[in-house]
Motif scaffolding. Structure first.
Motif, mmCIF file in Angstrom:
data_model
loop_
_atom_site.group_PDB
_atom_site.id
_atom_site.type_symbol
_atom_site.label_atom_id
_atom_site.label_comp_id
_atom_site.label_asym_id
_atom_site.label_seq_id
_atom_site.Cartn_x
_atom_site.Cartn_y
_atom_site.Cartn_z
ATOM 1 N N GLN A 174 34.703 -5.992 8.642
ATOM 2 C CA GLN A 174 35.112 -7.308 7.967
ATOM 3 C C GLN A 174 35.290 -8.468 8.514
ATOM 4 O O GLN A 174 37.169 -8.156 8.660
ATOM 5 N N SER A 180 31.827 -21.399 11.432
ATOM 6 C CA SER A 180 31.295 -22.073 10.233
ATOM 7 C C SER A 180 29.513 -22.023 10.386
ATOM 8 O O SER A 180 28.696 -21.532 11.768
ATOM 9 N N THR A 240 38.040 -11.263 9.596
ATOM 10 C CA THR A 240 39.043 -12.370 8.138
ATOM 11 C C THR A 240 39.073 -13.567 8.419
ATOM 12 O O THR A 240 37.797 -14.604 8.835
ATOM 13 N N SER A 241 39.938 -14.610 8.110
ATOM 14 C CA SER A 241 40.127 -16.027 8.268
ATOM 15 C C SER A 241 40.611 -16.519 9.709
ATOM 16 O O SER A 241 39.946 -17.159 9.231
ATOM 17 N N SER A 242 40.505 -15.048 10.366
ATOM 18 C CA SER A 242 40.966 -16.154 11.374
ATOM 19 C C SER A 242 39.899 -16.428 12.319
ATOM 20 O O SER A 242 38.674 -16.503 11.970
ATOM 21 N N LEU A 243 39.628 -17.538 13.517
ATOM 22 C CA LEU A 243 39.152 -18.169 14.155
ATOM 23 C C LEU A 243 38.838 -17.481 15.019
ATOM 24 O O LEU A 243 37.745 -17.431 15.739
ATOM 25 N N ASN A 275 34.888 -13.974 13.467
ATOM 26 C CA ASN A 275 35.435 -13.855 12.464
ATOM 27 C C ASN A 275 35.244 -14.907 11.483
ATOM 28 O O ASN A 275 34.949 -14.930 11.089
ATOM 29 N N ASN A 276 36.000 -16.326 11.489
ATOM 30 C CA ASN A 276 35.222 -17.221 10.917
ATOM 31 C C ASN A 276 34.771 -18.238 11.347
ATOM 32 O O ASN A 276 35.977 -18.938 12.070
ATOM 33 N N THR A 293 29.388 -13.167 9.331
ATOM 34 C CA THR A 293 30.136 -12.927 11.089
ATOM 35 C C THR A 293 30.189 -11.148 10.775
ATOM 36 O O THR A 293 31.258 -10.277 11.180
#
Length: 196
Positions: A136, A113, A138-141, A110-111, A117
């Motif tokens: 797609q 840096s 998500t903002s989840s790590l 997901n997220n 992804t």
């Protein structure tokens, strides 16, 4: 190689079919690991497609930015690659199997840096388009493990080829873990007598 529970199950099916005089069908699942290959035949997937990023064994990849937990992946391995617009070829995985159904599993990011992804894949069986999968991010790590990306269950109990390919116009990450296929083992009264 069959595990002890599988061996005992098949043994009892053989015994029962010998006494019943009928044909018995058993569905058997087999795993094709990204690295270790088919647990029955030993055949391994083939990986193709060059570009900025080649294929890497994810569990031992020092240059890979997506750092997953190997204990969460099947057999502790996965194959990692990214397709970029402008690469000459799509990233492709191909494997052969004999069976009535096939299921493909992936790891998803997901997220992370500085890492693509998005995962966008197309699937074909025996050269015929069979489906697509898009993740797609998500903002989840968190990473996602054992994610089913494809299944096809209406196949003839015969040899087949599964092709997995990156798809779309955007850079896409592929973290391939394993495939499971199902084949029908058929035991008749006659074959059971021979086996016992």
């Amino acid at each position: 190689m069959l595990s002890t529970p599988q061996t005992l199950f098949i043994f009892w099916v053989i015994i029962l079919s010998a006494f019943s005089g009928s044909t018995v069908g058993i569905l058997v699942n087999v795993t094709i690991d990204d690295e270790n290959g088919d647990s029955v035949t030993g055949a391994k997937p083939t990986y193709s497609g060059v570009g900025l990023d080649g294929w890497a064994q994810g569990a031992g990849c020092h240059g890979c930015m997506a750092k997953l937990d190997p204990s969460q992946a099947f057999d502790g391995t996965w194959h990692d690659s990214t397709w970029h617009p402008g690469d000459a070829d799509e990233k492709t995985i191909e494997m052969s199997f004999s069976g009535t159904a096939v299921y493909a599993f992936f790891l998803l990011a997901n997220n992370v840096s500085y890492v693509t992804t998005l995962t966008s894949l197309s699937f074909s069986v025996d050269g015929n388009e069979a489906g697509t999968f898009v993740h797609q991010p998500t903002s989840s790590l968190d990473f996602q493990y054992n994610v089913p990306g494809f299944s096809k269950t209406d196949l003839a109990n015969a040899p087949h080829t599964l092709t997995i390919q990156t798809a779309g116009n955007d850079a896409t990450l592929i973290l391939f873990d394993y495939v499971v296929y199902t084949y029908a083992l058929s035991l008749s009264h006659q074959s059971a007598r021979i086996l016992t």
